[in-house]
Write a protein that holds these residues in place. Sequence first.
Motif, PDB file in Angstrom:
ATOM      1  N   LEU A 129     -23.792 -17.950-100.692  1.00  0.00           N
ATOM      2  CA  LEU A 129     -24.577 -16.881-101.310  1.00  0.00           C
ATOM      3  C   LEU A 129     -24.494 -16.949-102.827  1.00  0.00           C
ATOM      4  N   GLN A 130     -23.321 -17.292-103.367  1.00  0.00           N
ATOM      5  CA  GLN A 130     -23.190 -17.411-104.817  1.00  0.00           C
ATOM      6  C   GLN A 130     -24.061 -18.535-105.355  1.00  0.00           C
ATOM      7  N   SER A 131     -24.078 -19.660-104.632  1.00  0.00           N
ATOM      8  CA  SER A 131     -24.942 -20.765-105.052  1.00  0.00           C
ATOM      9  C   SER A 131     -26.410 -20.356-105.006  1.00  0.00           C
ATOM     10  N   ALA A 132     -26.778 -19.604-103.960  1.00  0.00           N
ATOM     11  CA  ALA A 132     -28.160 -19.136-103.844  1.00  0.00           C
ATOM     12  C   ALA A 132     -28.511 -18.212-104.995  1.00  0.00           C
ATOM     13  N   ALA A 133     -27.588 -17.325-105.342  1.00  0.00           N
ATOM     14  CA  ALA A 133     -27.835 -16.399-106.450  1.00  0.00           C
ATOM     15  C   ALA A 133     -28.008 -17.167-107.757  1.00  0.00           C
ATOM     16  N   ASP A 134     -27.194 -18.203-107.940  1.00  0.00           N
ATOM     17  CA  ASP A 134     -27.284 -19.002-109.167  1.00  0.00           C
ATOM     18  C   ASP A 134     -28.602 -19.760-109.250  1.00  0.00           C
ATOM     19  N   ARG A 135     -29.216 -20.035-108.081  1.00  0.00           N
ATOM     20  CA  ARG A 135     -30.452 -20.825-108.076  1.00  0.00           C
ATOM     21  C   ARG A 135     -31.710 -19.976-108.193  1.00  0.00           C
ATOM     22  N   GLY A 136     -31.581 -18.665-108.313  1.00  0.00           N
ATOM     23  CA  GLY A 136     -32.791 -17.909-108.639  1.00  0.00           C
ATOM     24  C   GLY A 136     -33.241 -16.848-107.674  1.00  0.00           C
ATOM     25  N   VAL A 137     -32.338 -15.960-107.235  1.00  0.00           N
ATOM     26  CA  VAL A 137     -32.743 -14.849-106.391  1.00  0.00           C
ATOM     27  C   VAL A 137     -33.782 -13.990-107.111  1.00  0.00           C
ATOM     28  N   ARG A 138     -33.559 -13.738-108.384  1.00  0.00           N
ATOM     29  CA  ARG A 138     -34.473 -12.880-109.128  1.00  0.00           C
ATOM     30  C   ARG A 138     -35.858 -13.524-109.246  1.00  0.00           C
ATOM     31  N   ARG A 139     -35.897 -14.824-109.360  1.00  0.00           N
ATOM     32  CA  ARG A 139     -37.192 -15.513-109.410  1.00  0.00           C
ATOM     33  C   ARG A 139     -37.934 -15.373-108.085  1.00  0.00           C
ATOM     34  N   HIS A 140     -37.214 -15.561-106.969  1.00  0.00           N
ATOM     35  CA  HIS A 140     -37.843 -15.394-105.659  1.00  0.00           C
ATOM     36  C   HIS A 140     -38.311 -13.952-105.460  1.00  0.00           C
ATOM     37  N   ALA A 141     -37.477 -13.004-105.881  1.00  0.00           N
ATOM     38  CA  ALA A 141     -37.835 -11.592-105.713  1.00  0.00           C
ATOM     39  C   ALA A 141     -39.086 -11.254-106.516  1.00  0.00           C
ATOM     40  N   THR A 142     -39.177 -11.765-107.726  1.00  0.00           N
ATOM     41  CA  THR A 142     -40.356 -11.518-108.559  1.00  0.00           C
ATOM     42  C   THR A 142     -41.602 -12.117-107.914  1.00  0.00           C
ATOM     43  N   HIS A 143     -41.469 -13.334-107.395  1.00  0.00           N
ATOM     44  CA  HIS A 143     -42.604 -13.998-106.749  1.00  0.00           C
ATOM     45  C   HIS A 143     -43.122 -13.190-105.562  1.00  0.00           C
ATOM     46  N   PHE A 144     -42.219 -12.810-104.662  1.00  0.00           N
ATOM     47  CA  PHE A 144     -42.665 -12.118-103.451  1.00  0.00           C
ATOM     48  C   PHE A 144     -43.073 -10.673-103.735  1.00  0.00           C
ATOM     49  N   ALA A 145     -42.470 -10.038-104.736  1.00  0.00           N
ATOM     50  CA  ALA A 145     -42.911  -8.689-105.110  1.00  0.00           C
ATOM     51  C   ALA A 145     -44.359  -8.727-105.563  1.00  0.00           C
ATOM     52  N   ASN A 146     -44.686  -9.672-106.425  1.00  0.00           N
ATOM     53  CA  ASN A 146     -46.071  -9.788-106.893  1.00  0.00           C
ATOM     54  C   ASN A 146     -47.014 -10.167-105.764  1.00  0.00           C
ATOM     55  N   LYS A 147     -46.568 -11.032-104.868  1.00  0.00           N
ATOM     56  CA  LYS A 147     -47.435 -11.450-103.763  1.00  0.00           C
ATOM     57  C   LYS A 147     -47.733 -10.283-102.828  1.00  0.00           C
ATOM     58  N   ILE A 373     -35.485  -5.778-109.042  1.00  0.00           N
ATOM     59  CA  ILE A 373     -36.747  -6.470-109.321  1.00  0.00           C
ATOM     60  C   ILE A 373     -37.908  -5.787-108.611  1.00  0.00           C
ATOM     61  N   ALA A 374     -37.684  -5.388-107.347  1.00  0.00           N
ATOM     62  CA  ALA A 374     -38.755  -4.762-106.556  1.00  0.00           C
ATOM     63  C   ALA A 374     -39.280  -3.502-107.224  1.00  0.00           C
ATOM     64  N   VAL A 375     -38.392  -2.660-107.709  1.00  0.00           N
ATOM     65  CA  VAL A 375     -38.805  -1.417-108.358  1.00  0.00           C
ATOM     66  C   VAL A 375     -39.462  -1.709-109.705  1.00  0.00           C
ATOM     67  N   ASP A 376     -38.877  -2.599-110.470  1.00  0.00           N
ATOM     68  CA  ASP A 376     -39.399  -2.912-111.804  1.00  0.00           C
ATOM     69  C   ASP A 376     -40.813  -3.485-111.727  1.00  0.00           C
ATOM     70  N   VAL A 377     -41.019  -4.458-110.845  1.00  0.00           N
ATOM     71  CA  VAL A 377     -42.347  -5.070-110.722  1.00  0.00           C
ATOM     72  C   VAL A 377     -43.368  -4.041-110.251  1.00  0.00           C
ATOM     73  N   LEU A 378     -42.985  -3.234-109.278  1.00  0.00           N
ATOM     74  CA  LEU A 378     -43.906  -2.231-108.741  1.00  0.00           C
ATOM     75  C   LEU A 378     -44.370  -1.262-109.813  1.00  0.00           C
ATOM     76  N   LEU A 379     -43.435  -0.742-110.600  1.00  0.00           N
ATOM     77  CA  LEU A 379     -43.786   0.256-111.608  1.00  0.00           C
ATOM     78  C   LEU A 379     -44.639  -0.337-112.722  1.00  0.00           C
ATOM     79  N   HIS A 380     -44.439  -1.601-113.012  1.00  0.00           N
ATOM     80  CA  HIS A 380     -45.236  -2.216-114.080  1.00  0.00           C
ATOM     81  C   HIS A 380     -46.589  -2.716-113.586  1.00  0.00           C
ATOM     82  N   ARG A 381     -46.708  -3.001-112.310  1.00  0.00           N
ATOM     83  CA  ARG A 381     -47.972  -3.490-111.759  1.00  0.00           C
ATOM     84  C   ARG A 381     -48.946  -2.359-111.412  1.00  0.00           C
TER      85      ARG A 381
END
Length: 414
Positions: A129-147, A373-381
């Motif tokens: 899980l730590q390796s996954a977090a280092d590889r971009g959880v926030r990037r994935h969350a931003t992508h799927f939130a926008n999608k 990320i989910a809340v931030d993207v939603l409020l700005h979109r």
Amino acid sequence: MNAQPSNDSDTPRGCPFGHDTELTRLYGPEAATDPRGIYERLRKEHGSVAPVLLEGDIPAWLVLGYRDSRRVLDNPLHFPRDARIWRDWREGRIPDNSPLVPMLAWRPDCVSQDGEAHRRLRGAVSDGLQSAADRGVRRHATHFANKQIDAFADSGRADLVADYADYLPMLVIARILGLAEAEGRRLVESCAQVMKGGEDAVAHDGVIREIFGELAERRRSEPGSDLATGLLEHHAALDHDEVVAHLRAVLIAAHVTTNLLARVLELVLTDASRLSGLISGQLNISAVVEEAMWNSPPLAVLPGRFAASDVELGGHRIEEGDLLVLGLAPGNLDPEIRPDPGVSVEGNQAHLAFGAGPHECPGQNIGMSIIEIAVDVLLHRLPGLRLAVPPEELTSTASTWMSLLDSLPVEFEV
């Protein structure tokens, strides 16, 4: 293991509470609509620990008190997670198709084990899980939130449960695990059915295990940058069944996070000051998440622990082999630690929502990142985002383990 519960009396065979005890069911119509009322009634009648029935009228102790829950969670020697010591299981009273099996049965993962076996397996999961977090959880969350938002952004209306919260954490975690998006979407319903219980729970659990079994086989020959590969290559040398069991455990945790996201959005949209504070940057989302963790924890009841020997807990005699389930929701509202639930809990992270002790959720930081990320993207979109119904019209439906927000209808400017 194929024996059915006995119908010889109103109290199930093997019930440790006495044949004259009328037990409260943690399932059924009342439990679905008023779980908090049941918890408070049980607290008044029995104190901090209460005898209850789970699906199939299987007896268990529901731990309602905060301190008693911490005692159980912090002491795996006396209250292990290993279901093989569960008396009803050993004596054949849990049928193979029981909806309790996916939630309580032993499996080769760190959730089901204690001691050195637990440390070995949890270490592999934590590293992955730590390796996954280092590889971009926030990037994935931003992508799927926008999608997800793209699908309804032009309509001016949405249900933020069905259209957003139900999918976003699951899609992010599915990507981290190594699944394609289509597989992640397919697993949303199966996870929901496992947590809901009922006659289809075991079948849907089989779907989850089948998908992860196929993923583990693919990654043996085609390694990737994902948790499945990380578990297969870890120095702890997990076998096939251990890898599958841990991929499943992480996915179930992601499903729980969907409920937390829905509850956080509910808090934001039912209070204009919270909403404006988040939009203006004067309020940090972590404060809202903390409030949700205390007052509406995503997992209301945590399965389960088993008494390793006869012990006293909350004024009751717990017998060896008894099942205990931990009331995280009633524990967080225990009047002994929160005499005034209206007092702010900001900055207080002593809630039970992530569990406690050796089995405390290892992926909580990932879950928090997804929600932020989910809340931030939603409020700005979505400018002008507002609740489309009066707050008092929002409803929830509970299973034994979770109380889920039914819908969160919103409107916004297009």
